[in-house]
Each structure stands twice: as structure tokens, then as C-alpha cells.
Design a protein around this motif. Structure first.
Motif, PDB file in Angstrom:
ATOM      1  N   GLU A  11      20.209   8.268  -0.198  1.00 36.18           N
ATOM      2  CA  GLU A  11      21.091   8.738   0.878  1.00 36.18           C
ATOM      3  C   GLU A  11      22.229   7.762   1.130  1.00 36.18           C
ATOM      4  OE1 GLU A  11      18.095  11.521   3.494  1.00 36.18           O
ATOM      5  OE2 GLU A  11      18.833   9.687   4.381  1.00 36.18           O
ATOM      6  N   VAL A  12      21.954   6.487   1.023  1.00 37.91           N
ATOM      7  CA  VAL A  12      22.966   5.461   1.270  1.00 37.91           C
ATOM      8  C   VAL A  12      23.993   5.411   0.142  1.00 37.91           C
ATOM      9  CG1 VAL A  12      23.323   2.987   1.679  1.00 37.91           C
ATOM     10  CG2 VAL A  12      21.275   4.107   2.564  1.00 37.91           C
ATOM     11  N   THR A  13      23.556   5.699  -1.078  1.00 38.46           N
ATOM     12  CA  THR A  13      24.437   5.563  -2.256  1.00 38.46           C
ATOM     13  C   THR A  13      24.912   6.904  -2.808  1.00 38.46           C
ATOM     14  OG1 THR A  13      22.573   5.561  -3.802  1.00 38.46           O
ATOM     15  CG2 THR A  13      23.288   3.419  -2.937  1.00 38.46           C
ATOM     16  N   ALA A  62      18.446  -0.190  -4.165  1.00 39.94           N
ATOM     17  CA  ALA A  62      16.986  -0.116  -3.996  1.00 39.94           C
ATOM     18  C   ALA A  62      16.357  -1.483  -4.253  1.00 39.94           C
ATOM     19  CB  ALA A  62      16.394   0.927  -4.936  1.00 39.94           C
ATOM     20  N   GLU A  63      16.851  -2.162  -5.271  1.00 37.25           N
ATOM     21  CA  GLU A  63      16.336  -3.504  -5.566  1.00 37.25           C
ATOM     22  C   GLU A  63      16.522  -4.420  -4.356  1.00 37.25           C
ATOM     23  OE1 GLU A  63      16.631  -6.826  -9.083  1.00 37.25           O
ATOM     24  OE2 GLU A  63      18.443  -5.682  -8.634  1.00 37.25           O
ATOM     25  N   GLU A  64      17.685  -4.339  -3.724  1.00 35.70           N
ATOM     26  CA  GLU A  64      17.959  -5.161  -2.529  1.00 35.70           C
ATOM     27  C   GLU A  64      17.028  -4.766  -1.375  1.00 35.70           C
ATOM     28  OE1 GLU A  64      20.081  -7.840  -2.014  1.00 35.70           O
ATOM     29  OE2 GLU A  64      20.079  -7.714  -4.203  1.00 35.70           O
ATOM     30  N   ILE A  65      16.886  -3.471  -1.167  1.00 33.26           N
ATOM     31  CA  ILE A  65      16.042  -2.970  -0.074  1.00 33.26           C
ATOM     32  C   ILE A  65      14.594  -3.421  -0.253  1.00 33.26           C
ATOM     33  CG2 ILE A  65      15.010  -0.848   0.868  1.00 33.26           C
ATOM     34  CD1 ILE A  65      17.759   0.519   0.349  1.00 33.26           C
ATOM     35  N   SER A 107       0.838  -1.196   0.000  1.00 31.62           N
ATOM     36  CA  SER A 107       0.000   0.000   0.000  1.00 31.62           C
ATOM     37  C   SER A 107       0.878   1.253   0.000  1.00 31.62           C
ATOM     38  CB  SER A 107      -0.896   0.014   1.242  1.00 31.62           C
ATOM     39  OG  SER A 107      -0.111   0.254   2.399  1.00 31.62           O
ATOM     40  N   ARG A 108       0.256   2.376  -0.247  1.00 32.25           N
ATOM     41  CA  ARG A 108       0.974   3.648  -0.240  1.00 32.25           C
ATOM     42  C   ARG A 108       1.547   3.898   1.151  1.00 32.25           C
ATOM     43  NH1 ARG A 108       2.154   8.875   1.673  1.00 32.25           N
ATOM     44  NH2 ARG A 108       2.746  10.102  -0.107  1.00 32.25           N
ATOM     45  N   GLU A 109       0.757   3.609   2.180  1.00 34.75           N
ATOM     46  CA  GLU A 109       1.204   3.809   3.561  1.00 34.75           C
ATOM     47  C   GLU A 109       2.413   2.923   3.878  1.00 34.75           C
ATOM     48  OE1 GLU A 109      -0.444   3.530   8.166  1.00 34.75           O
ATOM     49  OE2 GLU A 109      -1.828   3.147   6.513  1.00 34.75           O
ATOM     50  N   GLU A 110       2.364   1.670   3.454  1.00 35.82           N
ATOM     51  CA  GLU A 110       3.501   0.767   3.676  1.00 35.82           C
ATOM     52  C   GLU A 110       4.741   1.259   2.934  1.00 35.82           C
ATOM     53  OE1 GLU A 110       1.273  -3.558   4.169  1.00 35.82           O
ATOM     54  OE2 GLU A 110       1.475  -2.684   2.166  1.00 35.82           O
ATOM     55  N   ALA A 111       4.549   1.747   1.706  1.00 41.89           N
ATOM     56  CA  ALA A 111       5.676   2.260   0.924  1.00 41.89           C
ATOM     57  C   ALA A 111       6.284   3.484   1.608  1.00 41.89           C
ATOM     58  CB  ALA A 111       5.214   2.618  -0.495  1.00 41.89           C
ATOM     59  N   PHE A 112       5.435   4.392   2.086  1.00 42.61           N
ATOM     60  CA  PHE A 112       5.943   5.590   2.753  1.00 42.61           C
ATOM     61  C   PHE A 112       6.690   5.211   4.032  1.00 42.61           C
ATOM     62  CE2 PHE A 112       5.873   9.389   5.349  1.00 42.61           C
ATOM     63  CZ  PHE A 112       6.337  10.332   4.444  1.00 42.61           C
ATOM     64  N   ASN A 113       6.132   4.285   4.802  1.00 42.32           N
ATOM     65  CA  ASN A 113       6.812   3.843   6.029  1.00 42.32           C
ATOM     66  C   ASN A 113       8.162   3.209   5.713  1.00 42.32           C
ATOM     67  OD1 ASN A 113       4.732   4.776   7.662  1.00 42.32           O
ATOM     68  ND2 ASN A 113       3.696   2.795   7.737  1.00 42.32           N
ATOM     69  N   LYS A 114       8.223   2.434   4.646  1.00 46.15           N
ATOM     70  CA  LYS A 114       9.482   1.794   4.239  1.00 46.15           C
ATOM     71  C   LYS A 114      10.508   2.860   3.854  1.00 46.15           C
ATOM     72  CE  LYS A 114      11.653  -2.057   2.683  1.00 46.15           C
ATOM     73  NZ  LYS A 114      12.018  -3.174   3.537  1.00 46.15           N
ATOM     74  N   LEU A 115      10.101   3.852   3.093  1.00 46.99           N
ATOM     75  CA  LEU A 115      11.076   4.852   2.650  1.00 46.99           C
ATOM     76  C   LEU A 115      11.604   5.669   3.822  1.00 46.99           C
ATOM     77  CD1 LEU A 115      10.517   8.161   2.155  1.00 46.99           C
ATOM     78  CD2 LEU A 115       8.846   7.272   0.604  1.00 46.99           C
ATOM     79  N   THR A 116      10.777   5.907   4.850  1.00 50.82           N
ATOM     80  CA  THR A 116      11.261   6.702   5.979  1.00 50.82           C
ATOM     81  C   THR A 116      12.299   5.962   6.827  1.00 50.82           C
ATOM     82  OG1 THR A 116       9.379   6.080   7.376  1.00 50.82           O
ATOM     83  CG2 THR A 116       9.192   8.142   6.111  1.00 50.82           C
ATOM     84  N   ILE A 117      12.411   4.680   6.633  1.00 54.41           N
ATOM     85  CA  ILE A 117      13.480   3.921   7.299  1.00 54.41           C
ATOM     86  C   ILE A 117      14.829   4.299   6.693  1.00 54.41           C
ATOM     87  CG2 ILE A 117      14.468   1.596   7.614  1.00 54.41           C
ATOM     88  CD1 ILE A 117      11.523   0.561   7.629  1.00 54.41           C
ATOM     89  N   TYR A 118      14.853   4.537   5.385  1.00 53.10           N
ATOM     90  CA  TYR A 118      16.100   4.774   4.651  1.00 53.10           C
ATOM     91  C   TYR A 118      16.351   6.237   4.307  1.00 53.10           C
ATOM     92  CZ  TYR A 118      16.199  -0.250   4.233  1.00 53.10           C
ATOM     93  OH  TYR A 118      16.230  -1.584   4.533  1.00 53.10           O
ATOM     94  N   VAL A 119      15.300   7.037   4.280  1.00 54.37           N
ATOM     95  CA  VAL A 119      15.436   8.431   3.845  1.00 54.37           C
ATOM     96  C   VAL A 119      15.090   9.357   5.003  1.00 54.37           C
ATOM     97  CG1 VAL A 119      14.701  10.174   2.177  1.00 54.37           C
ATOM     98  CG2 VAL A 119      14.814   7.765   1.493  1.00 54.37           C
ATOM     99  N   LYS A 120      16.040  10.188   5.389  1.00 53.50           N
ATOM    100  CA  LYS A 120      15.843  11.136   6.492  1.00 53.50           C
ATOM    101  C   LYS A 120      15.794  12.575   5.992  1.00 53.50           C
ATOM    102  CE  LYS A 120      16.026   7.655   9.244  1.00 53.50           C
ATOM    103  NZ  LYS A 120      14.766   6.968   9.437  1.00 53.50           N
ATOM    104  N   ASN A 121      16.355  12.851   4.830  1.00 53.26           N
ATOM    105  CA  ASN A 121      16.411  14.201   4.293  1.00 53.26           C
ATOM    106  C   ASN A 121      15.017  14.632   3.837  1.00 53.26           C
ATOM    107  OD1 ASN A 121      16.567  16.183   2.022  1.00 53.26           O
ATOM    108  ND2 ASN A 121      18.737  16.157   2.541  1.00 53.26           N
ATOM    109  N   ASN A 122      14.511  15.673   4.465  1.00 54.52           N
ATOM    110  CA  ASN A 122      13.154  16.133   4.185  1.00 54.52           C
ATOM    111  C   ASN A 122      12.969  16.562   2.730  1.00 54.52           C
ATOM    112  OD1 ASN A 122      10.586  16.366   5.321  1.00 54.52           O
ATOM    113  ND2 ASN A 122      10.826  18.569   5.578  1.00 54.52           N
ATOM    114  N   ASN A 123      13.971  17.207   2.145  1.00 60.13           N
ATOM    115  CA  ASN A 123      13.857  17.630   0.745  1.00 60.13           C
ATOM    116  C   ASN A 123      13.804  16.432  -0.197  1.00 60.13           C
ATOM    117  OD1 ASN A 123      13.693  20.373   1.260  1.00 60.13           O
ATOM    118  ND2 ASN A 123      15.913  20.634   1.221  1.00 60.13           N
ATOM    119  N   LEU A 124      14.537  15.384   0.133  1.00 65.51           N
ATOM    120  CA  LEU A 124      14.491  14.174  -0.687  1.00 65.51           C
ATOM    121  C   LEU A 124      13.115  13.514  -0.578  1.00 65.51           C
ATOM    122  CD1 LEU A 124      15.834  12.158  -2.587  1.00 65.51           C
ATOM    123  CD2 LEU A 124      16.865  11.064  -0.579  1.00 65.51           C
TER     124      LEU A 124
END
Length: 183
Positions: free
Chosen positions: A56-58, A69-72, A2-19
Motif C-alpha cells: 500500500e505504501v509503495t 518491506a526489508e526496512e519495515i 510468530s504467526r500472530e506477531e506477523a499478522f499484527n505487524k502487517l495490519t499496521i501497514y496494510v488496511k486493504n481487506n483484499n490485500l
């Protein structure tokens, strides 16, 4: 996913608000394109939302961007065309963009930056007063937003849209999420 699951997943890896804002803007434009083409809006939106999950990681190793991203994302069972589009949006890999989804993501990615840059030079620093001609004029200025890959944006022709139509669609989609973008 779901969109909510995708957003929650991205916030694990992405901290930069502009990104995160860039990813939300990409999601909005991808959803608008899905509606235009009669495609799955949720699927296209999730593709846009997750496309830079590993950025952010790469960041210092661009040759790894989108491959990580494929691995994540392997544990969430996304359709292969989403993963392929995410990997192919990083042109460093030279992967073919064969699907409408992949071609669209590739063209949309830098468009968000162009539109944000145009909003930031406008006196109101908002998306609302902008129109397509304002963005098109900035697009033509070589010195404006130098980091924006204009050839990549012009690849919108590969999905059957003129530059003007593509910019208009992108601008309207971003206006719809302007509160999330603080613009």
C-alpha cells in the motif's frame, strides 16, 4: 516471529481487506509447499504472509516495493532468506531467486489471483466447487484475468512441480482458508 506477531505487524501497514486476503492466501499456499518439500512450515507461512507488507505504501512506486518491506521488517530479526525471498518476489529489481523459498514465493504470488478470479466467475462464487481442471482452463484463456502473470506461475517448474500439480496444491491450500478469504 510468530504467526500472530506477523499478522499484527502487517495490519499496521496494510488496511486493504483484499490485500490482506491475498497475503493470507499466499501464506496458505506457502505452508502447503513447505509441507510438500519438508521445509519449516511456520517460516514459509510467515514469508507468504508478510511478502506484500509494504504494498500500500509503495503502490505508486513499484520500484520501491519489497525494498521498503526489508526496512519495515528489520526490527523483527527475521532470517535473511525470508527477507531475500520477499525482496526477490518483485521482479522489477532483477534479484536472483536462488533458494527454494524465494522461487516458491515468486510462483505463488500471482497464483492466488488466478484462483480468486476463477472463484468469482463460478456461479457459486466460492472455492469449494472448483477443481484443478477449471483453474487450468481459465489459465489457458488469455483474456481471463489479464493481470495475472502466467509465466510467473509457470515458474513452478523451477521448484519441481508441474503446472497442474502446482495449481492443485494451491487450490486445496486456499480451500482450507476459504472462510478467512470469504470464498
Amino acid at each position: 516471529m510468530s504467526r500472530e506477531e506477523a499478522f499484527n505487524k502487517l495490519t499496521i501497514y496494510v488496511k486493504n481487506n483484499n490485500l490482506i486476503k491475498h497475503m493470507i492466501a499466499t501464506e496458505a499456499i506457502m505452508r502447503a509447499l513447505a509441507r510438500k518439500f519438508g521445509e519449516d512450515e511456520e517460516k514459509w507461512g510467515i514469508t507468504g504472509l508478510l511478502h506484500d507488507i509494504d504494498y500500500e505504501v509503495t503502490e505508486k512506486e513499484p520500484e520501491k516495493h519489497s525494498l521498503l518491506a526489508e526496512e519495515i521488517l528489520k526490527d523483527v530479526s527475521l532470517p535473511s532468506d525470508i527477507i531475500d525471498a520477499i525482496k526477490a518476489h518483485n521482479e522489477i529489481h532483477g534479484l536472483p531467486r536462488e533458494t527454494l523459498l524465494a522461487k516458491s514465493l515468486y510462483a505463488v504470488d500471482p497464483l492466488t489471483g488466478l484462483i480468486v478470479a476463477a472463484a468469482l466467475i463460478h456461479p457459486e462464487k466460492k472455492l469449494a466447487p472448483l477443481d484443478t481442471n477449471f483453474i487450468l482452463n481459465r489459465f489457458k484463456e488469455k483474456s481471463f484475468a489479464r493481470g495475472v502473470n502466467r509465466e510467473q506461475i509457470k515458474s513452478c517448474e523451477e521448484i519441481g512441480l508441474s503446472l497442474e500439480e502446482f495449481i492443485s496444491l494451491g487450490l486445496e491450500a486456499m480451500k482450507a482458508v476459504s472462510n478467512d478469504l470469504n470464498l
